[in-house]
Design an enzyme around this catalytic site. Sequence first.
Site, PDB file in Angstrom:
ATOM      1  N   ASP A  10       0.810  -1.246   0.051  1.00  0.00           N
ATOM      2  CA  ASP A  10      -0.063  -0.099   0.277  1.00  0.00           C
ATOM      3  C   ASP A  10       0.894   1.110  -0.081  1.00  0.00           C
ATOM      4  O   ASP A  10       0.823   2.007   0.751  1.00  0.00           O
ATOM      5  CB  ASP A  10      -1.050   0.243   1.275  1.00  0.00           C
ATOM      6  CG  ASP A  10      -0.218   0.082   2.600  1.00  0.00           C
ATOM      7  OD1 ASP A  10       0.859  -0.405   2.599  1.00  0.00           O
ATOM      8  OD2 ASP A  10      -0.900   0.486   3.569  1.00  0.00           O
ATOM      9  N   ASP A  15       6.779   1.436   2.227  1.00  0.00           N
ATOM     10  CA  ASP A  15       6.402   0.313   1.053  1.00  0.00           C
ATOM     11  C   ASP A  15       7.366   0.693  -0.053  1.00  0.00           C
ATOM     12  O   ASP A  15       7.620  -0.136  -0.848  1.00  0.00           O
ATOM     13  CB  ASP A  15       5.153   0.528   0.540  1.00  0.00           C
ATOM     14  CG  ASP A  15       4.059   0.166   1.581  1.00  0.00           C
ATOM     15  OD1 ASP A  15       3.497  -0.736   1.879  1.00  0.00           O
ATOM     16  OD2 ASP A  15       3.818   1.115   2.368  1.00  0.00           O
ATOM     17  N   ASP A 239       8.612  -1.638   6.126  1.00  0.00           N
ATOM     18  CA  ASP A 239       8.386  -2.413   5.098  1.00  0.00           C
ATOM     19  C   ASP A 239       9.668  -3.203   4.553  1.00  0.00           C
ATOM     20  O   ASP A 239       9.625  -4.371   4.316  1.00  0.00           O
ATOM     21  CB  ASP A 239       7.471  -1.780   4.129  1.00  0.00           C
ATOM     22  CG  ASP A 239       5.981  -1.705   4.714  1.00  0.00           C
ATOM     23  OD1 ASP A 239       5.690  -2.284   5.714  1.00  0.00           O
ATOM     24  OD2 ASP A 239       5.219  -0.601   4.157  1.00  0.00           O
TER      25      ASP A 239
END
Length: 306
Positions: A10, A15, A239
């Site tokens: 996302d 990310d 992430d």
Amino acid sequence: MNRKIILDCDPGHDDAFAILLAGQKRYFDLLLITTESGNQTVEKTTQNAINLVEFLKIDVPITMGENHPLVRDKILCPEIHGESGLDGFEFPKYSRKCDSTNGVQAMIETLLTNDKVTVVTTGAMTNLALAIKNCPDILNHIEEIIFMGGSTSDGNITPAAEFNILCDPDASNIVLSCGRPIRMIGLNITRRVLVTKDVISRISEINNKASKMFVDLMTVFNANQAKTFGLLEGGPLHDPVTIASMIDDNLITWKEMNVSVELSKGPLYAKTYCKNKKSHNCYVAVDIDVNRFWDIIEEGVRYYFE
Ligand code: BDR
Ligand code: CA
């Protein structure tokens, strides 16, 4: 042989650097990126994924997944990631659109036509849970699942809950009980990889297009982390720890545990219970070599040498 990966995400400032690490052809065969809502709506996280792979010239299909959790109401995180979901860096305008196949369907088709695939999730687990429910046969094609989410200690959105798990606790429980090997990387680990001033100056010295993107994105990320969570030293780069753990097998120390998610809507809603039971379903990250992690990030940024 390179590991085959599907990355479900996302994007999202952190990310973005999971995508950057996963795009290194010297380590991985990145089969597919699927997106979903989380840090922002799925339309925005998909546009961000497109911008990132076009900017870094990563050759990978991108499909848009779910915009709603399985059961609960949707939550977003503009206070950290901004209105675009990736505030702080101006990408060129790209004409590319995401592929027309729905993300869950694309995940199923990609798994059924490949073997020994690692599915990495750096957002809510809605897409993966739906893929498992709609086509349980995909489990035979999954080597392991690695997710960023949860915590062995406290949460970041509530005292009990971490954001990715809180986004879709029901999906998390479906994935956690799927029977395939699972690795959990929670806040107890990712809060140790802070984007400090030293990290920013180290990466800025690389002076390529990826390092410029890192510095611009992390400047906004850190300011928002300071404002929202009072993290003055630097924000946690959650992430990319997932992908880094595959680049160096010694990066993380794992412990077998039984992990489940609280679904009742009290103060413990979406807590990950990590228990030392004989019936374990998860390898939980309990330690990280922080210096090695930043080496992996630096090597990843250098890989995009333009
Ligand atoms: C997780 O929440 C998201 O905002 C980040 O991208 C990360 O995946 C950390 O709790
Ligand atoms: Ca994320």
